[in-house]
Design a protein around this motif. Structure first.
Motif, PDB file in Angstrom:
ATOM      1  N   GLY A   1      17.669  -7.269 -13.950  1.00 48.59           N
ATOM      2  CA  GLY A   1      18.010  -6.357 -14.602  1.00 48.59           C
ATOM      3  C   GLY A   1      19.423  -6.360 -15.383  1.00 48.59           C
ATOM      4  N   GLU A   2      19.667  -5.446 -16.546  1.00 53.44           N
ATOM      5  CA  GLU A   2      20.828  -5.621 -17.199  1.00 53.44           C
ATOM      6  C   GLU A   2      22.045  -6.269 -16.178  1.00 53.44           C
ATOM      7  N   LEU A   3      23.409  -6.640 -17.229  1.00 50.99           N
ATOM      8  CA  LEU A   3      24.568  -6.461 -16.029  1.00 50.99           C
ATOM      9  C   LEU A   3      25.429  -5.363 -15.242  1.00 50.99           C
ATOM     10  N   PRO A   4      25.017  -5.150 -14.341  1.00 49.81           N
ATOM     11  CA  PRO A   4      25.407  -3.867 -13.755  1.00 49.81           C
ATOM     12  C   PRO A   4      27.145  -3.947 -14.208  1.00 49.81           C
ATOM     13  N   ARG A   5      27.188  -3.026 -14.077  1.00 45.36           N
ATOM     14  CA  ARG A   5      29.072  -2.556 -13.652  1.00 45.36           C
ATOM     15  C   ARG A   5      28.600  -3.015 -11.847  1.00 45.36           C
ATOM     16  N   VAL A   6      30.490  -3.317 -11.398  1.00 43.44           N
ATOM     17  CA  VAL A   6      30.519  -3.720  -9.957  1.00 43.44           C
ATOM     18  C   VAL A   6      31.349  -2.385  -9.883  1.00 43.44           C
ATOM     19  N   ALA A   7      30.943  -1.635  -8.205  1.00 36.37           N
ATOM     20  CA  ALA A   7      31.324  -0.516  -8.073  1.00 36.37           C
ATOM     21  C   ALA A   7      32.513  -0.559  -7.380  1.00 36.37           C
ATOM     22  N   GLU A   8      33.227  -2.012  -6.726  1.00 34.99           N
ATOM     23  CA  GLU A   8      34.173  -2.387  -6.108  1.00 34.99           C
ATOM     24  C   GLU A   8      35.186  -2.947  -7.087  1.00 34.99           C
ATOM     25  N   ALA A   9      36.268  -2.271  -5.937  1.00 33.49           N
ATOM     26  CA  ALA A   9      37.379  -2.476  -7.365  1.00 33.49           C
ATOM     27  C   ALA A   9      38.181  -4.216  -7.635  1.00 33.49           C
ATOM     28  N   ASP A  10      37.972  -4.828  -6.312  1.00 37.02           N
ATOM     29  CA  ASP A  10      38.388  -6.178  -6.441  1.00 37.02           C
ATOM     30  C   ASP A  10      37.311  -7.148  -6.500  1.00 37.02           C
ATOM     31  N   ALA A  11      36.434  -6.994  -7.293  1.00 37.96           N
ATOM     32  CA  ALA A  11      35.555  -7.457  -7.641  1.00 37.96           C
ATOM     33  C   ALA A  11      34.625  -7.771  -9.147  1.00 37.96           C
ATOM     34  N   ARG A  12      34.234  -9.428  -9.372  1.00 38.68           N
ATOM     35  CA  ARG A  12      33.979  -9.002 -10.678  1.00 38.68           C
ATOM     36  C   ARG A  12      32.880  -9.988 -11.902  1.00 38.68           C
ATOM     37  N   TRP A  13      32.725  -9.880 -12.175  1.00 36.86           N
ATOM     38  CA  TRP A  13      31.889 -10.852 -12.584  1.00 36.86           C
ATOM     39  C   TRP A  13      32.471 -11.730 -13.710  1.00 36.86           C
ATOM     40  N   PHE A  14      31.975 -13.068 -13.261  1.00 36.61           N
ATOM     41  CA  PHE A  14      32.811 -14.493 -13.698  1.00 36.61           C
ATOM     42  C   PHE A  14      31.603 -15.183 -14.869  1.00 36.61           C
ATOM     43  N   ALA A  15      32.268 -15.923 -16.110  1.00 34.51           N
ATOM     44  CA  ALA A  15      31.466 -16.911 -16.573  1.00 34.51           C
ATOM     45  C   ALA A  15      31.741 -18.060 -15.303  1.00 34.51           C
ATOM     46  N   ARG A  16      30.860 -19.215 -15.602  1.00 29.77           N
ATOM     47  CA  ARG A  16      30.825 -20.561 -14.715  1.00 29.77           C
ATOM     48  C   ARG A  16      32.074 -20.518 -15.071  1.00 29.77           C
ATOM     49  N   GLY A  17      32.132 -20.990 -16.320  1.00 26.87           N
ATOM     50  CA  GLY A  17      33.561 -21.423 -17.307  1.00 26.87           C
ATOM     51  C   GLY A  17      35.034 -20.869 -16.406  1.00 26.87           C
ATOM     52  N   GLU A  18      34.732 -19.855 -17.195  1.00 26.52           N
ATOM     53  CA  GLU A  18      35.689 -18.335 -16.348  1.00 26.52           C
ATOM     54  C   GLU A  18      36.322 -19.059 -15.213  1.00 26.52           C
ATOM     55  N   ALA A  19      35.059 -18.930 -14.058  1.00 25.37           N
ATOM     56  CA  ALA A  19      35.842 -19.109 -13.009  1.00 25.37           C
ATOM     57  C   ALA A  19      36.042 -19.880 -12.580  1.00 25.37           C
ATOM     58  N   LEU A  20      35.199 -20.523 -12.750  1.00 21.14           N
ATOM     59  CA  LEU A  20      36.580 -22.523 -12.717  1.00 21.14           C
ATOM     60  C   LEU A  20      37.718 -22.518 -12.722  1.00 21.14           C
ATOM     61  N   LYS A  21      37.904 -21.941 -13.840  1.00 20.31           N
ATOM     62  CA  LYS A  21      39.611 -21.522 -13.886  1.00 20.31           C
ATOM     63  C   LYS A  21      40.335 -20.740 -13.753  1.00 20.31           C
ATOM     64  N   ALA A  22      39.700 -19.606 -12.821  1.00 17.15           N
ATOM     65  CA  ALA A  22      40.645 -18.801 -12.102  1.00 17.15           C
ATOM     66  C   ALA A  22      41.040 -19.614 -10.820  1.00 17.15           C
ATOM     67  N   GLY A  23      41.676 -18.684 -10.002  1.00 17.14           N
ATOM     68  CA  GLY A  23      42.396 -19.237  -8.934  1.00 17.14           C
ATOM     69  C   GLY A  23      41.061 -19.005  -7.696  1.00 17.14           C
ATOM     70  N   ILE A  24      40.670 -20.254  -7.439  1.00 18.87           N
ATOM     71  CA  ILE A  24      39.435 -20.375  -6.799  1.00 18.87           C
ATOM     72  C   ILE A  24      39.895 -21.588  -5.288  1.00 18.87           C
ATOM     73  N   PRO A  25      39.672 -20.808  -4.141  1.00 16.46           N
ATOM     74  CA  PRO A  25      39.726 -22.046  -3.331  1.00 16.46           C
ATOM     75  C   PRO A  25      39.019 -23.245  -3.407  1.00 16.46           C
ATOM     76  N   THR A  26      39.550 -24.317  -2.275  1.00 19.07           N
ATOM     77  CA  THR A  26      38.470 -25.887  -3.133  1.00 19.07           C
ATOM     78  C   THR A  26      37.482 -25.613  -2.839  1.00 19.07           C
ATOM     79  N   PRO A  27      36.207 -25.045  -1.385  1.00 19.41           N
ATOM     80  CA  PRO A  27      35.316 -24.946  -0.968  1.00 19.41           C
ATOM     81  C   PRO A  27      34.715 -24.424  -2.105  1.00 19.41           C
ATOM     82  N   VAL A  28      35.122 -23.142  -2.559  1.00 18.55           N
ATOM     83  CA  VAL A  28      34.166 -22.744  -3.615  1.00 18.55           C
ATOM     84  C   VAL A  28      33.932 -23.422  -4.906  1.00 18.55           C
ATOM     85  N   ARG A  29      35.206 -23.868  -5.045  1.00 20.73           N
ATOM     86  CA  ARG A  29      34.764 -24.798  -6.611  1.00 20.73           C
ATOM     87  C   ARG A  29      34.511 -26.004  -6.615  1.00 20.73           C
TER      88      ARG A  29
END
Length: 352
Positions: free
Chosen positions: A311-339
């Motif tokens: 369905g449509e992109l839902p709002r996330v109920a948890e405060a410390d979680a959010r949706w990322f586009a792939r390029g945006e995720a790769l620019k964020a502070g993410i751990p090496t194995p996640v990258r």
């Protein structure tokens, strides 16, 4: 009778040591930044991170003013992420408590978060010519070999012997402290290396116990061997269209403060977690090939598990979680194995 230890080392450093490292300056901000980055990390790895950091944060005030997320994004890949959090906290302390000026002594510097005795001494020696000893990993190896000190340097008893020795070898002239401190680091990094030390090039070889006794391979005493524990986790690729859900890790612990993939032990637990924590109805797919990531104290097997949200992109109920586009995720502070997982998914064109 050879010249004093410090005299030989200072003379050698000025003639043969490293003089082209980007942090070789008397600016305490840049020296401090490099010393924090060099904890547990090789020079070649640190240089590009250091250059990006100083371009983005040219002063301690600029670093203090930056959001923690931005600092963590610049740090991502260097590991030991508590260093980045302490770096940011220390920069704010220098800005707020000391008016943007670093304390001019090892005693003052050690009060800053993330600065131990050796790091404080290195900054004080380089920037303020303070006569105080350093004892990082390279220096422990040099001193253990030169004095023939047995015992694993990480054990308190052996470390105390090395600190006492280091304090007794300092040059009498404080003006020699920058060259002496750099010389210890250079000798350990380029000559008195862990394997195959280049003893003919060493200015300390004439009275080095390890060289005289042929014990270079035995000293320093290796860390006692322990079985490396094995752990396993599912990392959840919760996705909807071109978006991926990431959550912020707790501020302390592994990957503290970074954006990462949610984790679970089973597919059923993953579906329940999506519903209970994020308010999402997700359908699991087939697990993907596992990735093994080794930490200092354990080995983690990571199995990526895709979960589709319809369905449509839902709002996330948890405060410390959010949706990322792939390029945006790769620019964020993410751990090496996640990258690595995201890059692999991008190559397969199966995630976004």
């Amino acid at each position: 009778m050879p010249d004093p230890f410090s005299t030989r080392l200072v003379r050698w450093q000025r003639a043969h040591g490293r003089h082209d490292l980007p942090w070789q300056t008397d600016d305490p901000y840049r020296v401090w930044l490099s010393e924090i980055m060099l904890q547990q990390t090789q020079v070649a790895t640190v240089i590009p991170y250091y250059q990006r950091f100083t371009e983005s944060f040219p002063s301690v005030t600029a670093l203090a003013d930056a959001p923690l997320d931005e600092v963590l994004a610049h740090w991502a890949g260097l590991g030991y992420y508590s260093r980045a959090r302490n770096l940011h906290q220390a920069a704010r302390m220098v800005r707020d408590r000391f008016g943007g000026v670093f304390p001019p002594s090892a005693e003052g510097l050690i009060e800053l978060p993330g600065i131990g005795r050796s790091t404080a001494a290195a900054v004080a020696g380089f920037c303020y010519a303070e006569r105080t000893p350093i004892l990082d990993g390279n220096v422990k190896r040099v001193l253990a070999r030169w004095a023939g000190i047995d015992g694993f340097p990480g054990e308190k008893k052996t470390e105390n012997k090395l600190w006492a020795l280091a304090a007794g070898l300092l040059p009498t002239d404080a003006a020699d402290m920058p060259a002496y401190t750099q010389g210890l680091m250079d000798l350990g990094a380029t000559v008195c290396t862990p394997r195959r030390p280049d003893c003919p090039r060493c200015p300390l070889r004439d009275d080095c116990r390890a060289h005289i006794e042929g014990r270079q391979a035995e000293l320093p005493t290796p860390r006692p061997k322990k079985t490396v524990p094995e752990r396993a986790t599912l990392m959840l690729l919760i996705r909807q269209g071109g978006q991926l859900l990431l959550e912020r890790r707790p501020p302390t612990g592994i990957w503290g403060g970074l954006w990462s993939l949610p984790e679970a032990e089973t597919a059923a637990q993953a579906v329940a977690l999506c519903a209970e924590r994020f308010g999402l109805a997700a359908t699991p797919g087939a697990p993907q090939p596992a990735l093994v990531h080794t930490f200092t104290h354990f080995r983690l097997t990571i199995t990526p598990l895709p979960l589709e949200v319809a369905g449509e992109l839902p709002r996330v109920a948890e405060a410390d979680a959010r949706w990322f586009a792939r390029g945006e995720a790769l620019k964020a502070g993410i751990p090496t194995p996640v990258r690595k997982l995201l890059l692999a998914e991008g190559r397969q064109e199966s995630l976004f």
